[in-house]
Design a protein around this motif. Structure first.
Motif, PDB file in Angstrom:
ATOM      1  N   UNK A  16     -51.220 -59.142 -60.171  1.00 13.71           N
ATOM      2  CA  UNK A  16     -50.083 -58.421 -60.741  1.00 13.71           C
ATOM      3  C   UNK A  16     -50.007 -56.985 -60.205  1.00 13.71           C
ATOM      4  N   UNK A  17     -51.143 -56.351 -60.063  1.00 13.02           N
ATOM      5  CA  UNK A  17     -51.173 -54.981 -59.546  1.00 13.02           C
ATOM      6  C   UNK A  17     -50.611 -54.943 -58.130  1.00 13.02           C
ATOM      7  N   UNK A  18     -51.061 -55.867 -57.299  1.00 12.36           N
ATOM      8  CA  UNK A  18     -50.592 -55.923 -55.909  1.00 12.36           C
ATOM      9  C   UNK A  18     -49.096 -56.226 -55.862  1.00 12.36           C
ATOM     10  N   UNK A  19     -48.646 -57.119 -56.723  1.00 15.74           N
ATOM     11  CA  UNK A  19     -47.224 -57.484 -56.766  1.00 15.74           C
ATOM     12  C   UNK A  19     -46.366 -56.272 -57.150  1.00 15.74           C
ATOM     13  N   UNK A  20     -46.821 -55.500 -58.111  1.00 12.73           N
ATOM     14  CA  UNK A  20     -46.049 -54.360 -58.610  1.00 12.73           C
ATOM     15  C   UNK A  20     -46.127 -53.131 -57.708  1.00 12.73           C
ATOM     16  N   UNK A  21     -47.284 -52.885 -57.107  1.00 16.62           N
ATOM     17  CA  UNK A  21     -47.469 -51.643 -56.348  1.00 16.62           C
ATOM     18  C   UNK A  21     -47.472 -51.839 -54.836  1.00 16.62           C
ATOM     19  N   UNK A  22     -47.694 -53.072 -54.402  1.00 11.40           N
ATOM     20  CA  UNK A  22     -47.767 -53.326 -52.967  1.00 11.40           C
ATOM     21  C   UNK A  22     -49.115 -52.995 -52.356  1.00 11.40           C
ATOM     22  N   UNK A  23     -50.078 -52.638 -53.195  1.00 17.13           N
ATOM     23  CA  UNK A  23     -51.421 -52.328 -52.690  1.00 17.13           C
ATOM     24  C   UNK A  23     -52.472 -52.859 -53.649  1.00 17.13           C
ATOM     25  N   UNK A  24     -53.673 -52.997 -53.146  1.00 11.07           N
ATOM     26  CA  UNK A  24     -54.752 -53.484 -53.997  1.00 11.07           C
ATOM     27  C   UNK A  24     -55.214 -52.376 -54.938  1.00 11.07           C
ATOM     28  N   UNK A  25     -55.899 -52.769 -55.991  1.00 11.52           N
ATOM     29  CA  UNK A  25     -56.448 -51.792 -56.927  1.00 11.52           C
ATOM     30  C   UNK A  25     -57.422 -50.868 -56.205  1.00 11.52           C
ATOM     31  N   UNK A  26     -58.241 -51.419 -55.344  1.00 13.10           N
ATOM     32  CA  UNK A  26     -59.225 -50.612 -54.602  1.00 13.10           C
ATOM     33  C   UNK A  26     -58.538 -49.603 -53.686  1.00 13.10           C
TER      34      UNK A  26
END
Length: 96
Positions: free
Chosen positions: A24-34
């Motif tokens: 979900x984070x990648x989908x929303x922001x376009x980047x990984x959490x790391x």
């Protein structure tokens, strides 16, 4: 010094599995959490280098890197210069 937050802890707080949170984070922001966390750390390091007289080692520790050499490598990757060079450039700009 910052306290390390792990993805599984964040996922637990959000009542999601770690993989679902990451997706979900990648989908929303376009980047990984790391990647996001790394950019946030470098941004905070830039602030500290501009506004404090902390040694580079202290800046590294404050933003969450225990190894100052690794921190310098990450910083250079993002900013194109070493932390020391960044500080010198900022000092010159503030005097001008």
């Amino acid at each position: 010094m910052t306290q390390e937050t792990h993805i599984d802890q964040l996922a637990r707080l959000a009542c999601l599995s770690p993989s679902r949170l990451a997706h979900l984070f990648k989908k929303e922001t376009g980047q990984t959490i790391s990647a996001w966390r790394e950019k946030q750390r470098v941004a905070r390091a830039c602030e500290l280098l501009q506004k404090t007289n902390f040694a580079i080692t202290q800046v590294a520790l404050t933003v969450g890197y225990n190894d100052p050499l690794y921190f310098s490598r990450i910083f250079r990757h993002h900013m194109g210069v070493s932390p020391r060079e960044y500080r010198k450039k900022q000092e010159k700009c503030s005097r001008a």
